[in-house]
Design a protein around this motif. Structure first.
Motif, PDB file in Angstrom:
ATOM      1  N   THR A 148       0.823  -1.209   0.000  1.00  0.00           N
ATOM      2  CA  THR A 148       0.000   0.000   0.000  1.00  0.00           C
ATOM      3  C   THR A 148       0.857   1.258   0.000  1.00  0.00           C
ATOM      4  O   THR A 148       0.375   2.343  -0.367  1.00  0.00           O
ATOM      5  CB  THR A 148      -0.941   0.043   1.228  1.00  0.00           C
ATOM      6  N   PRO A 152       2.412   3.779  -4.138  1.00  0.00           N
ATOM      7  CA  PRO A 152       2.402   5.238  -4.320  1.00  0.00           C
ATOM      8  C   PRO A 152       3.801   5.847  -4.384  1.00  0.00           C
ATOM      9  O   PRO A 152       4.028   6.806  -5.135  1.00  0.00           O
ATOM     10  CB  PRO A 152       1.639   5.745  -3.091  1.00  0.00           C
ATOM     11  N   THR A 160      -3.172   6.743  -4.125  1.00  0.00           N
ATOM     12  CA  THR A 160      -2.814   5.546  -3.371  1.00  0.00           C
ATOM     13  C   THR A 160      -2.019   5.896  -2.112  1.00  0.00           C
ATOM     14  O   THR A 160      -2.008   5.126  -1.153  1.00  0.00           O
ATOM     15  CB  THR A 160      -1.999   4.575  -4.244  1.00  0.00           C
ATOM     16  N   TYR A 221     -12.287   5.480  -3.039  1.00  0.00           N
ATOM     17  CA  TYR A 221     -12.381   4.689  -4.271  1.00  0.00           C
ATOM     18  C   TYR A 221     -13.567   5.137  -5.130  1.00  0.00           C
ATOM     19  O   TYR A 221     -13.460   5.218  -6.358  1.00  0.00           O
ATOM     20  CB  TYR A 221     -12.486   3.204  -3.950  1.00  0.00           C
ATOM     21  N   TYR A 237      -5.249   2.390  -9.973  1.00  0.00           N
ATOM     22  CA  TYR A 237      -6.491   2.382  -9.186  1.00  0.00           C
ATOM     23  C   TYR A 237      -6.926   0.957  -8.860  1.00  0.00           C
ATOM     24  O   TYR A 237      -7.177   0.625  -7.691  1.00  0.00           O
ATOM     25  CB  TYR A 237      -7.575   3.117  -9.972  1.00  0.00           C
ATOM     26  N   SER A 240      -4.508  -0.982  -6.569  1.00  0.00           N
ATOM     27  CA  SER A 240      -4.708  -0.553  -5.189  1.00  0.00           C
ATOM     28  C   SER A 240      -5.997  -1.130  -4.615  1.00  0.00           C
ATOM     29  O   SER A 240      -6.038  -1.566  -3.456  1.00  0.00           O
ATOM     30  CB  SER A 240      -4.750   0.978  -5.127  1.00  0.00           C
ATOM     31  N   SER A 244      -6.371  -3.469  -1.286  1.00  0.00           N
ATOM     32  CA  SER A 244      -7.228  -3.061  -0.169  1.00  0.00           C
ATOM     33  C   SER A 244      -8.246  -4.148   0.167  1.00  0.00           C
ATOM     34  O   SER A 244      -8.536  -4.392   1.347  1.00  0.00           O
ATOM     35  CB  SER A 244      -7.944  -1.750  -0.502  1.00  0.00           C
TER      36      SER A 244
END
Length: 280
Positions: A148, A152, A160, A221, A237, A240, A244
């Motif tokens: 996570t 980014p 992110t 999101y 996107y 990620s 998650s």
């Protein structure tokens, strides 16, 4: 993208949650400490690799580490608990301030320090466990958590980065679970009335804290999809989003396990689960 330079950093609004999403050209302006970010990226990647390699090779290690694990539970619980006031302040400003750029300039290094500290604690969590007793879902959770922030920092993506910050912030509300596990091992899995009461408190805090976490993550999101699509960042996107989801599944499993722990809740809850980490 328009930035209100007249706005004060402490002016908060829910709409500010979506600031900078997709506008990664502003990364260097908002987060100028590039060398520090690269060092963090390397550190997180290395720590994640250690978790994977250790968990794979643990079955060949001939020594036990029960005492080390017990100390780790206590230290992690205390560290997480002490971080709650300051990290809460940082998280609120980071997510809801109208001047994310000023926050990043002044405070982002503090969050990165906490992130690296948490990453180190997760590595110790794996290394401290007895051989042959490392649970797969714990390894998956820790590695996904590393990703996570690796994503980014590698892609220099602000969306992110906010996702990672939310997931890391709410991890500190696991403080009570770590202390509960310390008490369980210290008293040889025979919790007294006070320990059982604390255990219920710790589990409730963990469970309740998942609610705002899920609300914030879903809001990002849902609200960030259009912007990420506009800037052709849907690959990042959906990567990620997948990570998650995996993290949420491991958290849900953890919560369900603690909610059926007889040592805390009593036999009327479940006769199948004696200890969520009986072989740790």
């Amino acid at each position: 993208f328009e930035m209100n330079e007249m706005c004060d950093i402490h002016e908060l609004s829910w709409e500010n949650l979506y600031d900078y999403i997709g506008v990664n050209s502003l990364w260097k302006y908002a987060l100028p400490q590039e060398e520090f970010q690269e060092t963090t990226l390397i550190a997180l990647f290395g720590l994640g690799l250690i978790i994977v390699l250790y968990s794979v090779s643990a079955k060949w290690m001939p020594f036990k580490q029960d005492d080390a694990l017990m100390r780790h539970y206590l230290i992690t619980g205390i560290v997480f608990g002490l971080q709650i006031p300051y990290y809460s302040f940082l998280a609120i400003i980071a997510l809801f301030s109208c001047r994310f750029d000023l926050f990043a300039e002044k405070y982002w290094s503090s969050i990165i320090v906490m992130v690296v500290l948490h990453a180190g604690l997760y590595v110790v969590d794996i290394i401290s466990r007895p051989r042959l007793k490392i649970k797969t879902y714990i390894v998956v959770h820790h590695v996904m958590w590393m990703l996570t922030f690796i994503i980014p920092l590698y892609f220099k993506d602000i969306f992110t980065l906010k996702i990672g910050a939310i997931l890391d912030y709410f991890s500190i509300f696991e403080f009570g679970l770590y202390i509960l596990m310390f008490l369980s091992k210290y008293y040889d899995r025979k919790l007294g009335p006070k320990s059982r009461t604390f255990g219920k408190f710790a589990i409730i805090v963990y469970g309740v804290s998942r609610i705002p976490q899920v609300v914030l993550i879903l809001s990002l999101y849902i609200g960030g999809y259009e912007r990420m699509a506009r800037y052709d960042l849907l690959g990042i996107y959906f990567t990620s989003l997948t990570i998650s989801i995996v993290v949420f599944v491991t958290q849900a499993y953890t919560l369900s396990t603690y909610l059926t722990w007889e040592n805390v809740w009593g036999k009327e809850v479940s006769k199948k689960v004696q200890d969520p980490y009986a072989d740790n």
